[in-house]
Design a protein around this motif. Structure first.
Motif, PDB file in Angstrom:
ATOM      1  N   ILE A   1      58.893 -37.668  34.953  1.00  0.00           N
ATOM      2  CA  ILE A   1      58.126 -38.915  35.130  1.00  0.00           C
ATOM      3  C   ILE A   1      58.840 -39.841  36.108  1.00  0.00           C
ATOM      4  O   ILE A   1      58.213 -40.501  36.932  1.00  0.00           O
ATOM      5  CB  ILE A   1      57.919 -39.616  33.762  1.00  0.00           C
ATOM      6  N   THR A   2      60.182 -39.840  36.035  1.00  0.00           N
ATOM      7  CA  THR A   2      60.928 -40.728  36.922  1.00  0.00           C
ATOM      8  C   THR A   2      60.977 -40.202  38.361  1.00  0.00           C
ATOM      9  O   THR A   2      61.334 -40.931  39.266  1.00  0.00           O
ATOM     10  CB  THR A   2      62.375 -40.917  36.422  1.00  0.00           C
ATOM     11  N   ASP A   3      60.617 -38.933  38.555  1.00  0.00           N
ATOM     12  CA  ASP A   3      60.680 -38.369  39.905  1.00  0.00           C
ATOM     13  C   ASP A   3      59.476 -37.451  40.156  1.00  0.00           C
ATOM     14  O   ASP A   3      59.628 -36.233  40.312  1.00  0.00           O
ATOM     15  CB  ASP A   3      61.998 -37.578  40.065  1.00  0.00           C
ATOM     16  N   PRO A   4      58.258 -38.042  40.207  1.00  0.00           N
ATOM     17  CA  PRO A   4      57.074 -37.186  40.381  1.00  0.00           C
ATOM     18  C   PRO A   4      57.072 -36.424  41.701  1.00  0.00           C
ATOM     19  O   PRO A   4      56.616 -35.278  41.764  1.00  0.00           O
ATOM     20  CB  PRO A   4      55.892 -38.160  40.293  1.00  0.00           C
ATOM     21  N   ALA A   5      57.609 -37.054  42.753  1.00  0.00           N
ATOM     22  CA  ALA A   5      57.620 -36.371  44.053  1.00  0.00           C
ATOM     23  C   ALA A   5      58.554 -35.159  44.005  1.00  0.00           C
ATOM     24  O   ALA A   5      58.237 -34.095  44.554  1.00  0.00           O
ATOM     25  CB  ALA A   5      58.055 -37.338  45.143  1.00  0.00           C
ATOM     26  N   GLY A   6      59.691 -35.330  43.346  1.00  0.00           N
ATOM     27  CA  GLY A   6      60.637 -34.212  43.216  1.00  0.00           C
ATOM     28  C   GLY A   6      60.027 -33.077  42.423  1.00  0.00           C
ATOM     29  O   GLY A   6      60.192 -31.897  42.773  1.00  0.00           O
TER      30      GLY A   6
ATOM     31  N   LEU B   1      50.771 -32.413  43.479  1.00  0.00           N
ATOM     32  CA  LEU B   1      50.956 -33.821  43.105  1.00  0.00           C
ATOM     33  C   LEU B   1      50.150 -34.168  41.855  1.00  0.00           C
ATOM     34  O   LEU B   1      50.618 -34.903  40.992  1.00  0.00           O
ATOM     35  CB  LEU B   1      50.548 -34.729  44.268  1.00  0.00           C
TER      36      LEU B   1
ATOM     37  N   THR C   1      51.597 -35.291  38.262  1.00  0.00           N
ATOM     38  CA  THR C   1      51.175 -36.556  37.659  1.00  0.00           C
ATOM     39  C   THR C   1      50.921 -36.396  36.161  1.00  0.00           C
ATOM     40  O   THR C   1      51.245 -37.271  35.364  1.00  0.00           O
ATOM     41  CB  THR C   1      49.878 -37.048  38.345  1.00  0.00           C
ATOM     42  N   VAL C   2      50.362 -35.241  35.779  1.00  0.00           N
ATOM     43  CA  VAL C   2      49.908 -35.058  34.397  1.00  0.00           C
ATOM     44  C   VAL C   2      50.917 -34.277  33.523  1.00  0.00           C
ATOM     45  O   VAL C   2      51.181 -34.666  32.380  1.00  0.00           O
ATOM     46  CB  VAL C   2      48.533 -34.351  34.386  1.00  0.00           C
TER      47      VAL C   2
ATOM     48  N   TRP D   1      53.711 -36.062  31.533  1.00  0.00           N
ATOM     49  CA  TRP D   1      53.204 -36.853  30.402  1.00  0.00           C
ATOM     50  C   TRP D   1      52.773 -35.949  29.259  1.00  0.00           C
ATOM     51  O   TRP D   1      52.903 -36.319  28.086  1.00  0.00           O
ATOM     52  CB  TRP D   1      52.065 -37.764  30.870  1.00  0.00           C
TER      53      TRP D   1
ATOM     54  N   GLN E   1      65.139 -31.717  38.706  1.00  0.00           N
ATOM     55  CA  GLN E   1      64.537 -31.412  40.007  1.00  0.00           C
ATOM     56  C   GLN E   1      65.613 -31.149  41.054  1.00  0.00           C
ATOM     57  O   GLN E   1      65.319 -31.031  42.244  1.00  0.00           O
ATOM     58  CB  GLN E   1      63.627 -32.561  40.447  1.00  0.00           C
TER      59      GLN E   1
END
Lengths: 154, 169
Positions: free
Chosen positions: B43-48, B65, B69-70, B73, B123
Motif C-alpha cells: 500500500i505504501t509503494d503501489p508503483a513499486g 496498476l 491498487t486493489v 488492500w 518490492q
C-alpha cells in the motif's frame, strides 16, 4: 459454509476495491498517478534503430536512459546510461535537473516487446526534455550486436 | 498394504488436531500477521508493486496498476479479518485463493525462465527471488489458509484476548 465463505470473500474484495481506489485517488498514486495515462496517448517521440543508437554512443553526444527495472540495470547496462525505471520515473527524472533540456536522450528497455522506453520517453518530454528518442530494439538488439555494456559500480 | 492405510481413527485425530482452538488461533495469527505486513508494504509503494507485477510479463502497465491498487488492500483486509475475527471464513478463502494464484504465477514465471523478484513481501528486487523455495513457502501458506477455512469461525486473536480478560475479572 461454502456459500457464506464466498459471500464474505466477495464483500472483502469489494471493500478492497473501494479502499484501494479511494486511497490511490486521494494520494494520486498507483492507478491515479498522473503519468499512468500518458502511455495511452499518442506521442510525438521519434524512434531510432540500433545503428543510430550506436552512432549516438560513439559520438558521445547521447545520454542513454535505461527504462528497465533497477535490478536488471544493476546487472549490466549501456555504458554511462542513467536508470529511470517506469515505476520510479518521476523521482528519477527529477534527479536529471543538471541535464540540459535539449540534451540528446536515447531511451531503451528490454527490447521490442517492452513499452517502458516509450512511457519513460513521454514523461521525459513532459518534464521538458525536447530531444528524446526511443531506441525500440533496446537491450536485446544492443547486446545482440555485441556492443559495449558495463556493470554498475557497487 | 492394509497395514499402511491410514485408519479412520488416525484421520479423526489429525482432524481434531487441525481444528483445535490453539492450532487454529496460531494459524490465523501467523497468516493474518503475514498478510497485514505484506499488504501494508505494498500500500505504501503501489508503483513499486505495479513494477513487480509487470516483471511477470503477463499484464499491461494499466492492468498492473489496477492490480497494485486493489490486491494490497485485499491482503490487508483479509489479514485483519483473520486477526480480528471479522469475516473469518471469507478472509481464509481469500487468503487461500490469493496464495494459490500467487503460487501458480511464480510457477508460470519459472517455467518461462524469468529471473525476477517475487514481489510478495518486499518490492526490493534483491529480496525474495522466485524459485522452488518460494513455491514451497506459498504452498505451505496455502495449506494454512485451508486449515483456517475449515476451522471454527469464532476463533481469533480478539476473541481469545476477550476470553482471557473475562476469565481474569
Amino acid at each position: 459454509m461454502i456459500r457464506q465463505s464466498i459471500r464474505e470473500a466477495v464483500i472483502l474484495i469489494l471493500l478492497a476495491v473501494v479502499f484501494g481506489t479511494s486511497y490511490t485517488f486521494v494520494t494520486h498514486r498507483g492507478l491515479f498517478a498522473p503519468p499512468a495515462n500518458a502511455s495511452s496517448r499518442p506521442s510525438p517521440i521519434s524512434t531510432i534503430d540500433v545503428a543510430a543508437a550506436k552512432r549516438g554512443f560513439d559520438a558521445g553526444a547521447a545520454l542513454f536512459i535505461d527504462a528497465r527495472h533497477s535490478f536488471e540495470f544493476s546487472r549490466r547496462h549501456i555504458p554511462h546510461a542513467v536508470n529511470i525505471p517506469l515505476a520510479d520515473a518521476d523521482a528519477a527524472i527529477s534527479r536529471l535537473d543538471s541535464v540540459s533540456r535539449d540534451r540528446y536522450l536515447i531511451v531503451y528497455c528490454d527490447g521490442a516487446e517492452c513499452n517502458s522506453s516509450m512511457d519513460v520517453g513521454v514523461r521525459l518530454m513532459q518534464a521538458g526534455f525536447t530531444n528524446v528518442h526511443v531506441f525500440f530494439g533496446g537491450w536485446e538488439e544492443w547486446t545482440g550486436k555485441g556492443y559495449p555494456t558495463e556493470r554498475s559500480a557497487s | 498394504m492394509d497395514g499402511e492405510r491410514i485408519s479412520d481413527g488416525e484421520i479423526r485425530v489429525v482432524r481434531a488436531l487441525l481444528r483445535h482452538r490453539l492450532v487454529v488461533l496460531l494459524v490465523r495469527v501467523f497468516l493474518g500477521g503475514l498478510f497485514v505486513i505484506a499488504g501494508l508494504d505494498k500500500i505504501t509503494d503501489p508503483a513499486g508493486f505495479a513494477q513487480s507485477i509487470l516483471n511477470y510479463r503477463l499484464l499491461s502497465p494499466t492492468l498492473a496498476l489496477a492490480a497494485a491498487t486493489v490486491i494490497p488492500w485485499m491482503e490487508l483486509l483479509c489479514g485483519l479479518g483473520l486477526l480480528l475475527g471479522l469475516y473469518p471464513r471469507g478472509s481464509s478463502l481469500l487468503a487461500a485463493g490469493m496464495l494459490l494464484i500467487f503460487t501458480i504465477l511464480v510457477g508460470v514465471a519459472m517455467a518461462r525462465g524469468l529471473d525476477i523478484a517475487c514481489g510478495c513481501f518486499s518490492q526490493d528486487p534483491e529480496v525474495g527471488r522466485i524459485g522452488w523455495m518460494k513455491i514451497l513457502d506459498n504452498t505451505g501458506l496455502f495449506l494454512l489458509g485451508l486449515i483456517s477455512l475449515y476451522a471454527r469461525p469464532e476463533v481469533s486473536l480478539v476473541a481469545w484476548l476477550r476470553r482471557d480478560s473475562a476469565s481474569t475479572t
